[in-house]
Design an enzyme around this catalytic site. Structure first.
Site, short mmCIF file in Angstrom:
data_model
loop_
_atom_site.label_atom_id
_atom_site.label_comp_id
_atom_site.label_asym_id
_atom_site.label_seq_id
_atom_site.Cartn_x
_atom_site.Cartn_y
_atom_site.Cartn_z
N PHE A 147 0.81 -1.22 0.00
CA PHE A 147 0.00 0.00 0.00
C PHE A 147 0.84 1.27 0.00
CE2 PHE A 147 -0.25 2.42 4.00
CZ PHE A 147 0.57 1.68 4.82
N LYS A 148 2.11 1.16 0.35
CA LYS A 148 2.96 2.35 0.39
C LYS A 148 3.03 3.07 -0.96
CE LYS A 148 4.75 1.60 4.67
NZ LYS A 148 4.24 0.31 5.12
N ASP A 149 2.82 2.30 -2.04
CA ASP A 149 2.88 2.91 -3.38
C ASP A 149 1.85 4.03 -3.55
OD1 ASP A 149 4.90 1.25 -4.39
OD2 ASP A 149 3.47 -0.28 -5.05
N LEU A 171 3.51 6.98 -2.08
CA LEU A 171 4.88 7.27 -2.53
C LEU A 171 5.01 7.47 -4.02
CD1 LEU A 171 6.76 5.13 0.07
CD2 LEU A 171 6.94 7.61 -0.26
#
Ligand SMILES: *Cc1c(COP(=O)(O)O)cnc(C)c1O
Length: 462
Positions: free
Chosen positions: A111-113, A116
C-alpha cells in the site's frame, strides 16, 4: 491552510514547505492548522468520482493553490496510472460483514505505493519548480523503501538513500530494493532492527544544520503528504459500499505499525466520513493495543513476527494523534514527548483515555492467530490474505459487533510474504514482476547501527 508543529515551535508554513520540512524543525510533526469539514452534499458529489478525481479534490483542499490545478491533476494522474487495477484500490466482498480494500496494485505490491508514487512525482515537480536539490533519506521495515525507490528512481535532481534492518526484511522486499540499478539509489543494510534505522534517521533529521546543509528530505510517514494521500482510499472504499446500497457508518480495520495509515483513517473520520469503529490491529509488537486498552504507551521487547512491516515498537505518527487528543495543545504534547524521552513512557488517564477508547478499538494478533486467519480464509472463502492483512482480518473477527460491516485494509500482496503463506502449506504463484526479481543482481552496503557509520556513507553518496 497552513501547517504547524505538534510541539508548537514552528511558525505556520505552506504545503510545499511542509513537505520539504518532513520532521518539524522543533522535533515535532507537522499537522494542518484546521481540518476541512465535508458536507453531506460534498460527499454525495464525491461518490461519483474516479480514484484520481477524488484524490485531486482532496489534495486541492490541503495544497493551498500552491500547485496550479492543471499541474496537480497531471501529478495525480501520473501517480495512479502506474496501478494495475482500473479502480486503483478495488474493494472485494468476502461476506456481508467483511470487505477487503486491496491497496496493493501499485508497482511494489504494497500500500505504500499509493502515497509514494505521488510523493515521488511531487518531489520531481518541486525539484524542477524550485531548482532544488532533493536528497531523500528514509528508514524502512521493508515496504516503504521499495516503494520510495520505485517512486524516484532515475528522476533528475533527486538522490535517495534507504536504511533497512539487515536480514530482517522478507526476501522479496530485499530484492525489490536492492536490484534497482539506477545510480541515484543507495541501500544501507543496518545491523539492527527497524527501530534502530528509524532512530538514526530521526536523529539525523533533528540535526537541523546537517539536514539543511545536505537538503535532506523525508519519505517516511512523518511526511504529512503521505498521510494526506492515504485519506483518499478511506473515502473511495466507503463510496464503493455506498454504491451497493450500504447506508450509514462502516468500520475500518487497519494493520498498524507506525500509526500512519490508521491516522489517515482518523483524519477522514474527523473530516466527516461516516466511520464506525476504527479497528487498530497490531501483531505481537502490541504497544499500541496496550495503549488503547490501558492508556500506557511504552515500548516493550521487539518480537519478530510473520508481518515484519508491523514489527515496530515506537510508532512515529503517534504524536500526531496525541496532538488531536490534547485538543491542539502543543505545550501538552511537548511535555508528554519530553516525559517519553525521560521515562520511556506516556500515560493517558481519565477522560482522555475514554476518548482514546471511543476513537479506536484495538486488538493484538498473536502469530498463531495470524496464520489461522490466512489458512481459514483461504479454505473457507478461497481468498489468500497476506500476513499483515490477516492481522486486520483477525482483529475484525475479534472486535467487530454483530451486524456491523467492516472494510479491512489489505496492505500487501501475499506474494511479498511467502514465508508465512508457505507455513500453512499454501502454494501461490508469483506475479511475473516479482518472479523476475530473483534473477537480478543485488547491490547494498552493510553498516553497523550507529549515526556515524550511516553519516559517512551518506556523505560519500551525496
Ligand atoms: C507499512 C505497512 C504497514 C503499517 O502501516 P503504518 O502506516 O506504518 O501503520 C502494514 N502493512 C504493510 C504491508 C506495510 O507495508
Amino acid at each position: 491552510m497552513k501547517y504547524i508543529s505538534t510541539r508548537g515551535q514552528v511558525a505556520p508554513i505552506g504545503f510545499i514547505d511542509a513537505i520539504l520540512m518532513g520532521l518539524a524543525d522543533d522535533g515535532g510533526l507537522l499537522v494542518p492548522t484546521e481540518l476541512p469539514k465535508l458536507s453531506a452534499e460534498t460527499l454525495a458529489a464525491w461518490q461519483k468520482l474516479s480514484y484520481p478525481e477524488l484524490a485531486l479534490e482532496l489534495f486541492t483542499l490541503f495544497a493551498n493553490d500552491e500547485i496550479p490545478r492543471g499541474e496537480l491533476k497531471q501529478l495525480v494522474d501520473a501517480s495512479y496510472a502506474t496501478f494495475r487495477d482500473a479502480h486503483v484500490t478495488p474493494v472485494r466482498r468476502i461476506h456481508d460483514g467483511l470487505h477487503v480494500l486491496e491497496l496493493f496494485h501499485g508497482p511494489t505490491f504494497a500500500f505504500k505505493d499509493i502515497a509514494l508514487q505521488f510523493l515521488g512525482n511531487l518531489y520531481g515537480y518541486i525539484a524542477k519548480q524550485r531548482d532544488a536539490t532533493i536528497h531523500i533519506l528514509g528508514a524502512t521495515s521493508g515496504d516503504t523503501g521499495a516503494s520510495a525507490i520505485e517512486g524516484v528512481r532515475g528522476k533528475e535532481g533527486i538522490r535517495i538513500c534507504i536504511l533497512h534492518p539487515h536480514g530482517k526484511v522478507s526476501r522479496v522486499q530485499e530484492l525489490q530494493m536492492t536490484t534497482i540499478a539506477d545510480d541515484n539509489v543507495l541501500n544501507l543494510a543496518v545491523e539492527g532492527t527497524f527501530d534502530d534505522c528509524q532512530r538514526i534517521i530521526k536523529e539525523l533529521f533533528a540535526d537541523v544544520e546537517f539536514k539543511h546543509q545536505y537538503h535532506l528530505r523525508a519519505i517516511n510517514s512523518i511526511n504529512i503528504a503521505r498521510i494526506l494521500a492515504q485519506t483518499v482510499y478511506y473515502f473511495y472504499a466507503y463510496f464503493r459500499l455506498a454504491d451497493e446500497g450500504q447506508a450509514g457508518a462502516v468500520n475500518f480495520s487497519v494493520p498498524t505499525g507506525n500509526f500512519g495509515d490508521i491516522f489517515a483513517g482518523y483524519l477522514a473520520k474527523q473530516m466527516g466520513l461516516p466511520v464506525g469503529k476504527l479497528i487498530l490491529a497490531t501483531n505481537e509488537n502490541n504497544i499500541l493495543e496496550r495503549f488503547v486498552r490501558e492508556g500506557v504507551y511504552q515500548p516493550g521487547e521487539f518480537r519478530g513476527t510473520y508481518s515484519p512491516s508491523m514489527d515496530i515498537q515506537v510508532a512515529s505518527n503517534f504524536e500526531r494523534y496525541l496532538y488531536y487528543l490534547c485538543g491542539g495543545d502543543a505545550a501538552a504534547v511537548a511535555s508528554y514527548m519530553n516525559a517519553f524521552k525521560q521515562e520511556g513512557r506516556i500515560v493517558i488517564e481519565g477522560e482522555k483515555l475514554a476518548q482514546v477508547q471511543a476513537d479506536f478499538a484495538a486488538y493484538g494478533v498473536r502469530n498463531d492467530e495470524c496464520l489461522d486467519a490466512i489458512g481459514g480464509y483461504y479454505d473457507q472463502y478461497g481468498y489468500l490474505l497476506d500476513p499483515h492483512t490477516a492481522c486486520g482480518v483477525a482483529a475484525t473477527d475479534a472486535v467487530a459487533g454483530e451486524g456491523e460491516v467492516t472494510i479491512a485494509l489489505s496492505t500487501a500482496h501475499p506474494a511479498k510474504f511467502n514465508e508465512a503463506i508457505e507455513l500453512r502449506g499454501i502454494t501461490q504463484s508469483y506475479p511475473e514482476q516479482i518472479q523476475a526479481l530473483f534473477d537480478k543482481p543485488q547491490s547494498q552496503t552493510v553498516v553497523d547501527g550507529t549515526n556515524d557509520a550511516v553519516k559517512s556513507e551518506l556523505l560519500k553518496f551525496f
